[in-house]
Design an enzyme around this catalytic site. Sequence first.
Site, PDB file in Angstrom:
ATOM      1  N   ASN A   1      -7.510  -2.502  14.012  1.00  0.00           N
ATOM      2  CA  ASN A   1      -8.899  -2.846  13.698  1.00  0.00           C
ATOM      3  C   ASN A   1      -8.986  -4.056  12.766  1.00  0.00           C
ATOM      4  O   ASN A   1     -10.031  -4.325  12.205  1.00  0.00           O
ATOM      5  CB  ASN A   1      -9.609  -1.637  13.072  1.00  0.00           C
ATOM      6  CG  ASN A   1      -8.921  -1.154  11.803  1.00  0.00           C
ATOM      7  OD1 ASN A   1      -7.987  -1.785  11.314  1.00  0.00           O
ATOM      8  ND2 ASN A   1      -9.380  -0.038  11.261  1.00  0.00           N
TER       9      ASN A   1
ATOM     10  N   HIS B   1      -7.161  -4.430   9.977  1.00  0.00           N
ATOM     11  CA  HIS B   1      -6.873  -4.188   8.560  1.00  0.00           C
ATOM     12  C   HIS B   1      -5.583  -4.874   8.149  1.00  0.00           C
ATOM     13  O   HIS B   1      -4.664  -5.065   8.954  1.00  0.00           O
ATOM     14  CB  HIS B   1      -6.895  -2.691   8.196  1.00  0.00           C
ATOM     15  CG  HIS B   1      -5.765  -1.847   8.666  1.00  0.00           C
ATOM     16  ND1 HIS B   1      -5.946  -0.560   9.116  1.00  0.00           N
ATOM     17  CD2 HIS B   1      -4.434  -2.068   8.740  1.00  0.00           C
ATOM     18  CE1 HIS B   1      -4.776  -0.041   9.432  1.00  0.00           C
ATOM     19  NE2 HIS B   1      -3.842  -0.928   9.217  1.00  0.00           N
TER      20      HIS B   1
ATOM     21  N   ASP C   1       0.825  -1.212   0.000  1.00  0.00           N
ATOM     22  CA  ASP C   1       0.000   0.000   0.000  1.00  0.00           C
ATOM     23  C   ASP C   1       0.855   1.256   0.000  1.00  0.00           C
ATOM     24  O   ASP C   1       2.076   1.203   0.198  1.00  0.00           O
ATOM     25  CB  ASP C   1      -0.952  -0.010   1.214  1.00  0.00           C
ATOM     26  CG  ASP C   1      -0.257  -0.349   2.533  1.00  0.00           C
ATOM     27  OD1 ASP C   1       0.986  -0.396   2.566  1.00  0.00           O
ATOM     28  OD2 ASP C   1      -0.962  -0.562   3.535  1.00  0.00           O
TER      29      ASP C   1
ATOM     30  N   GLU D   1      -9.644  -1.598   5.229  1.00  0.00           N
ATOM     31  CA  GLU D   1     -10.310  -1.312   6.491  1.00  0.00           C
ATOM     32  C   GLU D   1     -11.566  -2.167   6.660  1.00  0.00           C
ATOM     33  O   GLU D   1     -12.092  -2.717   5.687  1.00  0.00           O
ATOM     34  CB  GLU D   1     -10.700   0.176   6.522  1.00  0.00           C
ATOM     35  CG  GLU D   1      -9.521   1.147   6.411  1.00  0.00           C
ATOM     36  CD  GLU D   1      -8.755   1.326   7.715  1.00  0.00           C
ATOM     37  OE1 GLU D   1      -8.642   0.370   8.500  1.00  0.00           O
ATOM     38  OE2 GLU D   1      -8.253   2.446   7.943  1.00  0.00           O
TER      39      GLU D   1
HETATM   40  C1  GLP Z   1      -0.485   0.584   8.645  1.00  0.00           C
HETATM   41  C2  GLP Z   1      -0.195  -0.224   7.377  1.00  0.00           C
HETATM   42  C3  GLP Z   1      -0.383  -1.686   7.593  1.00  0.00           C
HETATM   43  C4  GLP Z   1       0.266  -2.089   8.897  1.00  0.00           C
HETATM   44  C5  GLP Z   1      -0.448  -1.437  10.045  1.00  0.00           C
HETATM   45  C6  GLP Z   1       0.090  -1.814  11.405  1.00  0.00           C
HETATM   46  O1  GLP Z   1      -1.714   1.197   8.659  1.00  0.00           O
HETATM   47  N1  GLP Z   1      -0.948   0.180   6.241  1.00  0.00           N
HETATM   48  O2  GLP Z   1       0.144  -2.395   6.493  1.00  0.00           O
HETATM   49  O3  GLP Z   1       0.211  -3.492   9.046  1.00  0.00           O
HETATM   50  O4  GLP Z   1      -0.348  -0.041   9.881  1.00  0.00           O
HETATM   51  O5  GLP Z   1       1.199  -1.042  11.708  1.00  0.00           O
HETATM   52  P1  GLP Z   1       2.171  -1.313  12.922  1.00  0.00           P
HETATM   53  O6  GLP Z   1       3.031  -2.474  12.500  1.00  0.00           O
HETATM   54  O7  GLP Z   1       2.973  -0.054  13.046  1.00  0.00           O
HETATM   55  O8  GLP Z   1       1.333  -1.624  14.115  1.00  0.00           O
END
Ligand code: GLP
Length: 244
Positions: free
Chosen positions: A136, A138, A67, A143
């Site tokens: 959440n 995702h 992404d 989402e």
């Molecule tokens: C972001 C990314 C995700 C990632 C998530 C969790 O929103 N788009 O791909 O898995 O956050 O992030 P973290 O690893 O910092 O908890």
Amino acid sequence: MRFIITKDYEEMSRTAADIIAAQVRENPACTLGLATGSTPEGLYADLVADYEAGTLDFSQVQSFNLDEYRGLPGDHDQSYRYFMNKHLFDHVNIDKARTHVPDGSNPDADAACAAYEQAIVDAGGVDLQLLGLGHNGHIGFNEPADVFPKATNCVDLTESTITANSRLFDSIDDVPRQAYTMGIGTIMRARKVLVVANGEGKAQIVRDAFFGDVTPRVPASILQFHPDVTVIVDAEAGSLCPQA
Ligand code: GLP
């Protein structure tokens, strides 16, 4: 589903890095699906260490990131292209021309997403897809929704995601409100999937995603139907799971 609870973040990272390294050694010209976020930083550091030790060669690897924020150019320090260069690509012998991140600077969402989906198809699909897990549920930026998005798409980020990710920006107003992300269908077409999650803040969503109902309200739950998925969590993130 293989579900592995490790003792801490270091062991989670090393275990995940070993799976990615094994994939690259088995097929040096493989296609990796890569993820951003705090969670994979440790495993990327381990892969860099493997490369520096001379045990890993990225010269033929191709990659597709999950992404990118819509509106952020690749040289913005919060763009996911910038993150990947900083944590992995600048430190190993991967050919940057073979590393792909959705083009956040393209304002034409339909064109940017369609081109990205087609590039993955043209590459023959993803061999091993790495995923983090949002609070959440995702994956990528898919989402909670009424349906599972099939292909790369433009999403409106939820308030909880904007708030969670604002820690990395100067102010919450600077967080982009939209992103381009591989769809759930894109992710499910990867031949293997590897999920990492750590910290007690992820304990409830890890339980919901991998031991609860399969529903687009918890996007990661669809992975329970993937034929080859490995989930690696630290003890804190795994603390609410039935086998903990
Ligand atoms: C972001 C990314 C995700 C990632 C998530 C969790 O929103 N788009 O791909 O898995 O956050 O992030 P973290 O690893 O910092 O908890």
